[in-house]
Write an enzyme that holds these catalytic residues in place. Structure first.
Site, PDB file in Angstrom:
ATOM      1  CD  GLU A  39       3.465  27.919  80.304  1.00  0.00           C
ATOM      2  OE1 GLU A  39       4.144  26.587  80.714  1.00  0.00           O
ATOM      3  OE2 GLU A  39       3.265  28.375  79.722  1.00  0.00           O
ATOM      4  CG  ASP A  96       6.013  29.554  78.395  1.00  0.00           C
ATOM      5  OD1 ASP A  96       5.716  30.561  78.760  1.00  0.00           O
ATOM      6  OD2 ASP A  96       7.195  28.794  79.004  1.00  0.00           O
ATOM      7  CG  ASP A 104       5.950  26.050  74.383  1.00  0.00           C
ATOM      8  OD1 ASP A 104       4.904  26.442  74.278  1.00  0.00           O
ATOM      9  OD2 ASP A 104       7.492  25.734  75.040  1.00  0.00           O
ATOM     10  CD  GLU A 117       5.788  21.542  77.396  1.00  0.00           C
ATOM     11  OE1 GLU A 117       4.929  21.418  79.158  1.00  0.00           O
ATOM     12  OE2 GLU A 117       6.463  21.113  77.690  1.00  0.00           O
ATOM     13  CE1 TYR A 163       9.055  30.885  76.464  1.00  0.00           C
ATOM     14  CE2 TYR A 163       8.945  29.466  74.357  1.00  0.00           C
ATOM     15  CZ  TYR A 163       8.774  29.115  75.304  1.00  0.00           C
ATOM     16  OH  TYR A 163       7.842  27.941  75.648  1.00  0.00           O
ATOM     17  NE  ARG A 201      11.137  24.974  77.238  1.00  0.00           N
ATOM     18  CZ  ARG A 201      11.082  25.588  78.627  1.00  0.00           C
ATOM     19  NH1 ARG A 201       9.792  26.788  78.415  1.00  0.00           N
ATOM     20  NH2 ARG A 201      11.386  25.414  79.748  1.00  0.00           N
ATOM     21  CG  HIS A 206       8.909  30.871  68.556  1.00  0.00           C
ATOM     22  ND1 HIS A 206       8.993  29.291  68.877  1.00  0.00           N
ATOM     23  CD2 HIS A 206       6.959  30.973  68.528  1.00  0.00           C
ATOM     24  CE1 HIS A 206       7.440  29.336  69.728  1.00  0.00           C
ATOM     25  NE2 HIS A 206       7.368  30.002  69.580  1.00  0.00           N
TER      26      HIS A 206
END
Length: 814
Positions: free
Chosen positions: A23, A95, A97, A99, A324, A326, A371
């Site tokens: 990203e 990433d 997650d 999103e 990470y 989030r 995670h």
């Protein structure tokens, strides 16, 4: 046709056989250094596709099927990725997650890849070992995660597309918005302010006594706890059955009784209290601790954490310092726990290590455990060791994460608490004294004693007391107190409340707060959040017309249902309908503004000049009106030109005074206060003190045709060189005349024309579309000659025509 997502043998393979798409450019830079030859790493720079900007983009009749478009500013990025992907194996490393999974799905779709092929890799930490392991074990894209993100995006679009125009219509303001989490968060802030305003403080008294214990020669401070079997009410909790010391006369009478009584040392209790360490950080607890301890906003915390995750250049190479950021899980891998225990023994000592490693579990059911918690990638990398490679804010946040993680694997803090009762001999009164001592720091050695910690209060220790010893009351005094209203929210407490209510998820808290501030729904004063008048009006409107949108339970229930989509236990269109159906019902009952000409509903429209209200009967009815319509305010003053009443109006450049007889009478004047100084340039108008949008003062002439301007306050003194007024520039004085050697502003020795745009040569190809005056101005700009004020306005107009012509030509060519 071969699938480009699979590696294939080729003759004369170049150095880059695999394309890795991430990203952010910073992450791409870090991965390029770790992966080395054979890998090319490119960045998508965030989302590449989204719902269309100007239309709903959701087919409600076909199970809310979304229509996606490549974002305008990402078309070039997508084309570059397509070229780079030719003949290469493609790995998508967005990433890890929900999103990121959706971005990966869009990338696979746009690059012509099959999402069910093993092309998705995740980096929960960016270190050479983990990165190399990850690229060897790709997996298919998780469609459940993609569907969960699609459901959230579709819900937000349905809500925003229908509700935002309504808010703009209601409050006649641009750029208003509403959202599932945003509106509920705003309601919390507004309702807390309403609680504070409705709060009525109550007076109560504490009664404190100072005793001397006979035979031990020690003094003890104690607080009155009971009066004739009744506990005292101390400003908190229920008052029923408790003694409320409110009136001064009542307190004085009690103090007299206390002074006459005799006392002894009653029951003495010595207890050991243990305080366990908090678990390692989740996203929300990181934001809360960074707000409380460092004063960082949620969005600032996440920006810094993103940099720490994506990689920092160290002597041993580029490496991510944290995992990470989030996540809502407190789980930690066994390897990381063992490494933490080693570092604790080396840095703090073996005495701080518990016998067995600590394991943490989330208290809340349904937490996504994919995670780990937020932790350092290598606990041996101490904050001091990497400090010189970090900015100050990066160092402070890394230090917080490192200390929290190590503290989570350390022993309990150990307190010794002592309490003693000092009853009167007749049993009418009971005082209580207490104290505590920290016997063993435990995890506090690493974590410290932050204000957000609910640790036992450290009181001065009590001296050893013998039960039954006589005690003499040396002094009894009362302290007058008033109850306090609930505190206003900060970033930390608002995020904590949203999490407790089950509203929002780790990735939503920071952008939610940022949006509320951007829309001017809330303002900050230090760390405290206040609702603005607009924010309060919006919440009032939503509570009246859309109670479900801002309902805490309903919003939390929707979050749980969306989590079920992520877990594959619910179909996303059905979940969207569960929210959309009651929303439609509420929407249909909202009264609509109607056209004064034909009676049809008005709607919010957008033109090249911005938003406005227009009739839905267009083109039969052409009625329009400006969105931000402000009524003129009458003044008790006559127009000096025609004698009609003057009014106060608001224009695009702010407020001004005008004649109510417009357009017959065109008298206007600036509303800004006058300095009482005659304009040094035109000698007609007065110099006015005005304010910029940022609140900074500047000074200009009241005459329309005069362009006098100063950014410094004018003085009545004249310049000895040119006769213009002097200005106060800091502690020095300077001239207000641009042509004077002592001029206060920037140097005017070398007057130049406007700066040419980058595509100047391309634009000149269309100059035949301009009239003669506009072409003449263009020639002056091309030669670098200065322009008059009138010519500058003409140049802007000509530049706009050229850009339109260029745009039309490019569109036809495409």
């Amino acid at each position: 046709m071969p699938n480009p997502s699979r590696p294939r043998k080729e003759k004369g393979v170049g150095p880059a056989r695999t394309l890795v798409v991430v990203e952010s450019p910073a992450k791409a830079k870090s991965l390029s250094k770790m992966l080395g030859d054979g890998f090319e790493v490119r960045a998508s720079k965030g989302h590449v596709a989204d719902l269309p900007e100007r239309t709903l983009g959701v087919d409600v009749e076909r199970d809310f099927a979304p229509t996606y478009e490549v974002k305008k500013e990402k078309k070039e990025v997508v084309e570059e990725l397509k070229k780079a992907a030719r003949g290469k194996r493609v790995l998508i490393a967005t990433d890890p997650d929900r999103e990121g999974e959706a971005i990966g799905w869009h990338l696979a779709r746009l690059l012509g890849l099959d999402p069910q092929e093993p092309l998705r890799v995740e980096f929960h930490e960016i270190t050479p070992k983990v990165v190399r392991q990850a690229v060897q074990a790709p997996r298919p894209i998780n469609q459940n995660l993609v569907d969960a993100q699609q459901a959230r995006r579709v819900l937000d679009r349905l809500l925003g597309y229908n509700l935002s125009p309504l808010l703009s219509l209601e409050f006649r303001k641009r750029a208003l918005s509403a959202g599932r989490v945003q509106s509920v968060a705003l309601r919390l802030v507004v309702e807390r302010e309403e609680e504070i305003e409705a709060f009525r403080p109550e007076v109560y008294h504490l009664v404190l006594g100072r005793f001397r214990v006979e035979g031990q020669d020690v003094e003890v401070e104690a607080r009155l706890q009971e009066v004739r079997g009744q506990r005292l009410w101390l400003g908190e909790g229920e008052k029923e059955g408790k003694l409320h010391l409110k009136e001064e006369a009542q307190v004085q009478a009690l103090l007299s009784e206390l002074a006459r009584a005799s006392y002894r040392v009653g029951k003495v209790e010595v207890k050991e209290r243990r305080k366990s360490p908090p678990p390692p950080f989740t996203t929300s607890t990181l934001q809360q601790a960074a707000s409380s301890r460092l004063g960082y906003t949620a969005s600032r915390t996440m920006r810094i954490a993103q940099r720490l995750y994506e990689g920092v250049d160290l002597p041993e190479g580029t490496v991510g310092l944290i995992t990470y950021m989030r996540t809502d899980s407190v789980r930690v891998s066994p390897e990381a726990v063992e490494r933490a225990r080693e570092v604790i023994g080396q840095v703090f000592g073996r005495e701080f290590l518990p016998e067995a490693p600590r394991a943490y579990r989330n208290k809340k059911a349904g937490v996504q455990d994919a995670h780990e918690a937020i932790r350092p990638t290598d606990p041996a990398r101490t904050p001091e060791a990497v400090r010189k490679y970090l900015s100050e804010e990066e160092y402070r946040l890394y230090d917080l994460i490192w200390r929290r993680f190590l503290a989570s694997q350390m022993k309990d803090a150990l307190y010794e608490t002592t309490s003693a009762l000092l009853p009167s001999l007749d049993g009418a009164f009971v005082f209580r004294a207490s104290g505590s001592v920290l016997k063993f720091e435990g995890y506090l050695r690493a974590w410290g004693r932050g204000a957000e910690e609910a640790s036992p209060e450290e009181e001065p220790p009590l001296p050893p007391l013998l039960e039954g010893s006589p005690a003499r009351l040396l002094e009894a005094r009362a302290e007058r107190k008033t109850t306090e209203p609930p505190p206003r929210y900060t970033d930390a407490t608002l995020v904590k409340t949203l999490e407790e209510l089950g509203i929002g998820r780790p990735s939503t808290y920071a952008p939610t707060l940022e949006t509320l501030e951007k829309r001017a729904y809330i303002r900050r004063q230090g760390r405290t959040l206040f609702p603005t008048p607009l924010g309060r009006e919006v919440v009032g409107y939503l509570r009246a017309h859309f109670p479900r949108v801002v309902a805490y339970d309903f919003t939390a229930q929707m979050e749980d249902r969306l989590d079920e989509v992520e877990e594959g236990r619910a179909v996303w269109p059905r979940v969207v309908w569960e929210f959309y159906a009651p929303f439609l019902e509420e929407l249909s009952q909202v009264p609509k503004k109607t056209c004064p000409r034909c009676g049809r509903p008005l709607e919010l429209k957008v033109s090249r000049y911005g938003q406005f209200l227009g009739c839905t009967g267009y083109p039969e009815c052409t009625y329009t009106e400006p969105l931000e319509k402000r009524e003129s305010e009458p003044l008790e003053e006559a127009c000096p030109k025609c004698g009609r009443p003057l009014v106060r109006k608001t224009g695009r450049y702010g407020r001004f005074i005008a004649c109510s007889g417009y357009p017959e009478c065109d008298y206007t004047r600036d509303e800004a206060p006058s300095t009482g100084i005659l304009c040094p340039k035109c000698k007609k108008g007065e110099v006015l003190e005005k304010r910029s949008k940022r609140g900074k003062p500047y000074y200009r002439c009241s005459e329309k045709g005069c362009d006098f301007l100063s950014f410094y306050p004018l003085l009545p003194e004249a310049c000895p060189k040119c006769g213009w007024n002097l200005v106060q520039k800091g502690k020095a004085k300077a001239c207000s005349n641009p042509d004077c050697p002592d001029y206060a502003g920037p140097s005017r020795e070398r007057k130049q024309g406007p700066e040419k745009p980058r595509d100047w040569k391309d634009l000149l190809a269309f100059k035949d579309r301009l009239d003669s005056k506009e072409r003449a101005v263009l020639e002056k700009v091309d030669s670098g000659s200065p322009l008059t004020q009138e010519e500058e306005a003409l140049f802007k107009k000509a530049l706009f025509k050229l850009r339109m012509a260029k745009g039309r030509a490019q569109k036809m060519k495409a």
